[in-house]
Write a protein that holds these residues in place. Sequence first.
Motif, short mmCIF file in Angstrom:
data_model
loop_
_atom_site.label_atom_id
_atom_site.label_comp_id
_atom_site.label_asym_id
_atom_site.label_seq_id
_atom_site.Cartn_x
_atom_site.Cartn_y
_atom_site.Cartn_z
N UNK A 32 31.58 -0.85 86.49
CA UNK A 32 30.90 -1.97 87.14
C UNK A 32 29.80 -1.52 88.09
N UNK A 33 29.78 -0.24 88.45
CA UNK A 33 28.70 0.30 89.28
C UNK A 33 27.56 0.84 88.43
N UNK A 34 27.66 0.66 87.11
CA UNK A 34 26.60 1.11 86.21
C UNK A 34 26.64 2.59 85.90
N UNK A 35 27.76 3.26 86.21
CA UNK A 35 27.88 4.70 85.97
C UNK A 35 28.60 4.96 84.65
N UNK A 36 27.89 5.53 83.69
CA UNK A 36 28.50 5.79 82.40
C UNK A 36 29.33 7.06 82.41
N UNK A 37 29.07 7.96 83.36
CA UNK A 37 29.84 9.20 83.43
C UNK A 37 31.19 9.00 84.12
N UNK A 38 31.42 7.78 84.63
CA UNK A 38 32.71 7.44 85.23
C UNK A 38 33.40 6.40 84.34
N UNK A 39 34.54 6.75 83.80
CA UNK A 39 35.33 5.81 83.01
C UNK A 39 36.38 5.21 83.94
N UNK A 40 36.21 3.94 84.26
CA UNK A 40 37.06 3.30 85.27
C UNK A 40 38.14 2.43 84.65
N UNK A 41 39.26 2.35 85.34
CA UNK A 41 40.34 1.45 85.00
C UNK A 41 40.42 0.41 86.11
N UNK A 42 40.40 -0.87 85.73
CA UNK A 42 40.42 -1.97 86.69
C UNK A 42 41.74 -2.74 86.56
N UNK A 43 42.10 -3.44 87.63
CA UNK A 43 43.33 -4.23 87.60
C UNK A 43 43.01 -5.72 87.62
N UNK A 44 43.83 -6.47 86.90
CA UNK A 44 43.70 -7.93 86.80
C UNK A 44 45.03 -8.55 87.19
N UNK A 45 45.05 -9.26 88.31
CA UNK A 45 46.29 -9.82 88.84
C UNK A 45 46.79 -10.96 87.96
N UNK A 46 48.09 -10.94 87.67
CA UNK A 46 48.70 -12.06 86.94
C UNK A 46 49.20 -13.13 87.90
N UNK A 47 48.97 -12.90 89.20
CA UNK A 47 49.32 -13.91 90.21
C UNK A 47 48.16 -14.88 90.42
N UNK A 48 46.95 -14.33 90.65
CA UNK A 48 45.78 -15.20 90.89
C UNK A 48 44.74 -15.14 89.78
N UNK A 105 42.65 -12.84 88.87
CA UNK A 105 41.37 -12.32 89.31
C UNK A 105 41.29 -10.82 89.04
N UNK A 106 40.09 -10.36 88.70
CA UNK A 106 39.86 -8.93 88.50
C UNK A 106 39.47 -8.28 89.82
N UNK A 107 40.14 -7.20 90.16
CA UNK A 107 39.76 -6.42 91.33
C UNK A 107 38.63 -5.49 90.91
N UNK A 108 37.45 -5.68 91.47
CA UNK A 108 36.29 -4.89 91.06
C UNK A 108 36.28 -3.50 91.67
N UNK A 109 37.22 -3.22 92.55
CA UNK A 109 37.42 -1.85 93.01
C UNK A 109 38.33 -1.16 92.00
N UNK A 110 37.90 -0.04 91.42
CA UNK A 110 38.70 0.59 90.36
C UNK A 110 40.10 0.98 90.82
N UNK A 111 41.05 0.76 89.93
CA UNK A 111 42.41 1.27 90.13
C UNK A 111 42.41 2.79 89.97
N UNK A 112 41.58 3.27 89.04
CA UNK A 112 41.52 4.70 88.72
C UNK A 112 40.14 5.01 88.15
N UNK A 113 39.57 6.14 88.55
CA UNK A 113 38.31 6.63 87.99
C UNK A 113 38.55 7.95 87.27
N UNK A 114 37.99 8.06 86.07
CA UNK A 114 38.00 9.33 85.34
C UNK A 114 36.57 9.85 85.37
N UNK A 115 36.35 10.89 86.15
CA UNK A 115 35.02 11.47 86.30
C UNK A 115 34.78 12.43 85.14
N UNK A 116 33.90 12.05 84.22
CA UNK A 116 33.70 12.84 83.01
C UNK A 116 33.10 14.20 83.33
N UNK A 117 32.20 14.25 84.30
CA UNK A 117 31.61 15.54 84.66
C UNK A 117 32.67 16.48 85.23
#
Length: 300
Positions: free
Chosen positions: A161-177, A179-191
């Motif tokens: 979501x930050x436009x970085x292709x070298x970072x493969x991000x995992x995001x969380x989506x709450x089943x309570x509300x 809503x997608x949390x736009x702060x990554x749950x986990x980042x995989x830094x390809x470099x």
Amino acid sequence: MLKNCLLPFNFLLIFLLPACHDGDKKADQEQIESHKITKHHTYPLSAELKEISGITFINDSLIAAIEDEHGIVYFYNIQKNKIVRKLEFSKPDDFEDLVVVGKDIFAVSSNGNIYKIVNFAVEKPQIVKYKTSLKKKNDVEGIAYDSSENRLLLSTKGENLDGKEQIKSVYSFSLKNHQLDEKPYLDIDIEKLKDYFSGDKIEEASKDFLEALGNKSLKKVFTPTAMSFHPQTQELYIISSINNMILVYQQKRLVRYILFRAPEFAQAEGLAFNSQSELYISNEGKKQIPGNIIKVEEIL
């Protein structure tokens, strides 16, 4: 399946910082286990599942599968080796993965839309669609259920979501509300991941991967296509169809990687565990080769 007692050569010392100063790298080195899938059993699939893109277990003999082009859940009996039910839930789209949560199934398309199939066991279940801030350029490919927080996890193969292709991000989506949390749950830094497997590493288990790293494009080092939590350890397994490997995270920390090398692993697109913690991987077909589901029988 994954043996607890491993010989010393099954460990690889991997440095967590980019290669700027060898002294800094060695100061922050960490042991990350290296493994390979050594035995597996293949279940070939019919032509309609040649483009299989995701799997999840309903029970230990029944798998729900999805393929790229149609909004259909295929219920596949692994003991009978046949499709026993088809459930159409949407018009055609680029569907990538699905996961069971209680009596419901959640499917995700590459543009980040989530489809909830409410009480999938009934003949005509209700369908609820959720739109997220993820788009086609993010290329969502994996979905998993985090029971500890009652949320879905979504992995991106494209840019984050930050436009970085070298970072493969995992995001969380709450089943309570819902809503997608736009702060990554986990980042995989390809470099950084590329740096893990370069330089003076001498571990034999990494050589196949080092050869595969001949490409120059960072985005082709690791492309998450599916993920699932281990039922017992709650470790998160993330699989890549590029370089044929699985990264395993414990508390968001990379603790091991697993390589797999066999013609049957033509294009690994799905990953799931049954209740016995047995790992299964689904693969898209290629040309005259059918799609398949592979049961992993041994990891060393």
